[in-house]
Design a protein around this motif. Structure first.
Motif, PDB file in Angstrom:
ATOM      1  N   UNK A  73       0.807  -1.341  -0.060  1.00 30.58           N
ATOM      2  CA  UNK A  73       0.201   0.072   0.191  1.00 30.58           C
ATOM      3  C   UNK A  73       0.947   1.419   0.097  1.00 30.58           C
ATOM      4  N   UNK A  74       0.276   2.282  -0.559  1.00 32.34           N
ATOM      5  CA  UNK A  74       1.152   3.483  -0.595  1.00 32.34           C
ATOM      6  C   UNK A  74       1.488   3.959   0.969  1.00 32.34           C
ATOM      7  N   UNK A  75       0.598   3.867   1.983  1.00 31.89           N
ATOM      8  CA  UNK A  75       1.314   4.375   3.063  1.00 31.89           C
ATOM      9  C   UNK A  75       2.408   3.597   3.748  1.00 31.89           C
ATOM     10  N   UNK A  76       2.186   2.324   3.538  1.00 31.48           N
ATOM     11  CA  UNK A  76       3.433   1.444   4.068  1.00 31.48           C
ATOM     12  C   UNK A  76       4.585   1.944   3.128  1.00 31.48           C
ATOM     13  N   UNK A  77       4.465   1.848   1.861  1.00 32.67           N
ATOM     14  CA  UNK A  77       5.476   2.081   0.928  1.00 32.67           C
ATOM     15  C   UNK A  77       6.323   3.333   1.623  1.00 32.67           C
ATOM     16  N   UNK A  78       5.350   4.437   1.445  1.00 34.34           N
ATOM     17  CA  UNK A  78       5.990   5.651   2.050  1.00 34.34           C
ATOM     18  C   UNK A  78       6.736   5.737   3.229  1.00 34.34           C
ATOM     19  N   UNK A  79       6.452   4.706   4.169  1.00 34.63           N
ATOM     20  CA  UNK A  79       7.073   4.642   5.397  1.00 34.63           C
ATOM     21  C   UNK A  79       8.557   4.085   4.904  1.00 34.63           C
ATOM     22  N   UNK A  80       8.395   2.982   4.387  1.00 33.81           N
ATOM     23  CA  UNK A  80       9.810   2.309   3.930  1.00 33.81           C
ATOM     24  C   UNK A  80      10.735   3.070   3.039  1.00 33.81           C
ATOM     25  N   UNK A  81      10.138   3.898   2.083  1.00 34.65           N
ATOM     26  CA  UNK A  81      10.974   4.629   1.131  1.00 34.65           C
ATOM     27  C   UNK A  81      11.727   6.005   2.008  1.00 34.65           C
ATOM     28  N   UNK A  82      11.103   6.172   3.084  1.00 37.37           N
ATOM     29  CA  UNK A  82      11.632   7.268   3.652  1.00 37.37           C
ATOM     30  C   UNK A  82      12.419   6.860   4.903  1.00 37.37           C
ATOM     31  N   UNK A  83      12.215   5.544   5.371  1.00 30.51           N
ATOM     32  CA  UNK A  83      13.119   5.053   6.318  1.00 30.51           C
ATOM     33  C   UNK A  83      12.262   4.716   7.476  1.00 30.51           C
ATOM     34  N   UNK A  84      12.187   3.433   7.720  1.00 30.85           N
ATOM     35  CA  UNK A  84      11.452   2.776   8.680  1.00 30.85           C
ATOM     36  C   UNK A  84      11.954   1.574   9.463  1.00 30.85           C
ATOM     37  N   UNK A  85      11.528   1.488  10.733  1.00 34.59           N
ATOM     38  CA  UNK A  85      11.835   0.276  11.563  1.00 34.59           C
ATOM     39  C   UNK A  85      10.774  -0.349  12.307  1.00 34.59           C
ATOM     40  N   UNK A  86      10.152  -1.255  11.949  1.00 29.65           N
ATOM     41  CA  UNK A  86       9.185  -2.181  12.762  1.00 29.65           C
ATOM     42  C   UNK A  86       9.949  -3.088  14.069  1.00 29.65           C
ATOM     43  N   UNK A  87       9.946  -2.393  15.334  1.00 25.53           N
ATOM     44  CA  UNK A  87      10.931  -3.066  16.076  1.00 25.53           C
ATOM     45  C   UNK A  87      10.140  -3.741  17.219  1.00 25.53           C
ATOM     46  N   UNK A  88      10.576  -5.059  17.302  1.00 23.73           N
ATOM     47  CA  UNK A  88       9.774  -6.125  18.267  1.00 23.73           C
ATOM     48  C   UNK A  88      10.613  -6.064  19.465  1.00 23.73           C
ATOM     49  N   UNK A  89      10.138  -6.146  20.631  1.00 25.25           N
ATOM     50  CA  UNK A  89      10.523  -6.633  22.096  1.00 25.25           C
ATOM     51  C   UNK A  89      10.700  -8.066  22.012  1.00 25.25           C
ATOM     52  N   UNK A  90      11.383  -8.481  22.835  1.00 22.03           N
ATOM     53  CA  UNK A  90      11.438 -10.025  22.855  1.00 22.03           C
ATOM     54  C   UNK A  90      10.140 -10.440  23.509  1.00 22.03           C
ATOM     55  N   UNK A  91       9.337 -11.029  22.970  1.00 22.96           N
ATOM     56  CA  UNK A  91       8.217 -11.360  23.603  1.00 22.96           C
ATOM     57  C   UNK A  91       8.247 -12.764  24.748  1.00 22.96           C
ATOM     58  N   UNK A  92       7.220 -12.693  25.561  1.00 20.75           N
ATOM     59  CA  UNK A  92       7.049 -13.681  26.499  1.00 20.75           C
ATOM     60  C   UNK A  92       6.022 -14.697  25.669  1.00 20.75           C
ATOM     61  N   UNK A  93       6.656 -16.012  25.652  1.00 24.50           N
ATOM     62  CA  UNK A  93       6.012 -17.082  24.973  1.00 24.50           C
ATOM     63  C   UNK A  93       5.354 -18.261  25.751  1.00 24.50           C
ATOM     64  N   UNK A  94       4.170 -18.564  25.713  1.00 23.83           N
ATOM     65  CA  UNK A  94       3.606 -19.696  26.353  1.00 23.83           C
ATOM     66  C   UNK A  94       3.230 -20.633  25.217  1.00 23.83           C
ATOM     67  N   UNK A  95       3.515 -21.871  25.460  1.00 25.24           N
ATOM     68  CA  UNK A  95       3.337 -23.045  24.289  1.00 25.24           C
ATOM     69  C   UNK A  95       2.424 -24.108  25.047  1.00 25.24           C
ATOM     70  N   UNK A  96       1.440 -24.362  24.342  1.00 23.75           N
ATOM     71  CA  UNK A  96       0.473 -25.462  24.894  1.00 23.75           C
ATOM     72  C   UNK A  96       0.039 -26.259  23.594  1.00 23.75           C
ATOM     73  N   UNK A  97       1.064 -27.427  23.432  1.00 22.16           N
ATOM     74  CA  UNK A  97       0.765 -28.405  22.349  1.00 22.16           C
ATOM     75  C   UNK A  97       1.021 -27.680  20.971  1.00 22.16           C
ATOM     76  N   UNK A  98      -0.110 -27.590  20.209  1.00 19.03           N
ATOM     77  CA  UNK A  98       0.213 -26.947  18.731  1.00 19.03           C
ATOM     78  C   UNK A  98      -0.345 -25.698  18.874  1.00 19.03           C
ATOM     79  N   UNK A  99      -0.580 -25.033  19.948  1.00 15.99           N
ATOM     80  CA  UNK A  99      -0.794 -23.724  20.073  1.00 15.99           C
ATOM     81  C   UNK A  99       0.023 -22.884  20.728  1.00 15.99           C
TER      82      UNK A  99
END
Length: 166
Positions: A73-99
């Motif tokens: 999309x134009x808004x997203x392409x605008x972000x990345x062509x101007x310079x962007x970073x989607x940064x994730x923190x280290x998440x807390x993960x809980x596993x229960x079988x296949x979920x």
């Protein structure tokens, strides 16, 4: 040396399986930022199941097709062509079988237009990633992201973290 029982081996196998699952989930989620910031629509969409959902406070995307369209999309392409970073923190993960559920934060950092190297945080969100193992691979079935602007809905997402067993 102590004697190893079948129960000890079974417990060890279960622990290793959970560690491997968590590692695979962390690898999957860590691919999100580079995928969206490079404009890789297919790589971004592949993080989700075929009918996966991304529920963000500004709208809802359903299925890989809509995820691909968002990256193009134009808004997203605008972000990345101007310079962007989607940064994730280290998440807390809980596993229960296949979920599994992963809870953490993300930031969208954008380059300030007209500057050489100034950046600003555009938004910080609380995230709940609901994952499912299909065909031996982890995929996001649903992601809920809410702006951390003081509303209780975002805090409630973060409050879903279960403390590790002692």
């Amino acid at each position: 040396m102590t004697e190893t029982t079948a129960g000890d081996l079974e417990a060890l196998v279960r622990r290793v399986r959970v560690m491997e699952d968590k590692w695979q989930i962390l690898e999957l989620l860590s691919a999100y930022g580079p995928a969206v910031d490079s404009g890789s629509a297919d790589a971004t969409a592949e993080i989700w199941t075929e009918d996966g959902e991304y529920d963000v406070d500004s709208g809802r995307l359903c299925g890989r097709g809509e995820l691909r369209a968002m990256v193009g999309s134009a808004p997203h392409q605008g972000f990345i062509t101007e310079g962007s970073a989607h940064m994730l923190s280290l998440p807390h993960v809980e596993v229960d079988g296949d979920r599994a559920v992963a809870i953490g934060h993300t930031q969208l950092v954008l380059k300030v237009p007209g500057t050489t190297a100034d950046f600003q945080v555009a938004r910080i969100t609380a995230n709940r990633w609901e994952l499912v193992r299909t065909d031996g691979r982890w995929r996001v079935e649903r992601r809920v992201a809410r702006l951390l602007d003081g509303r209780s809905e975002a805090r409630a997402l973060l409050g879903g973290v279960v403390p590790p067993a002692g």
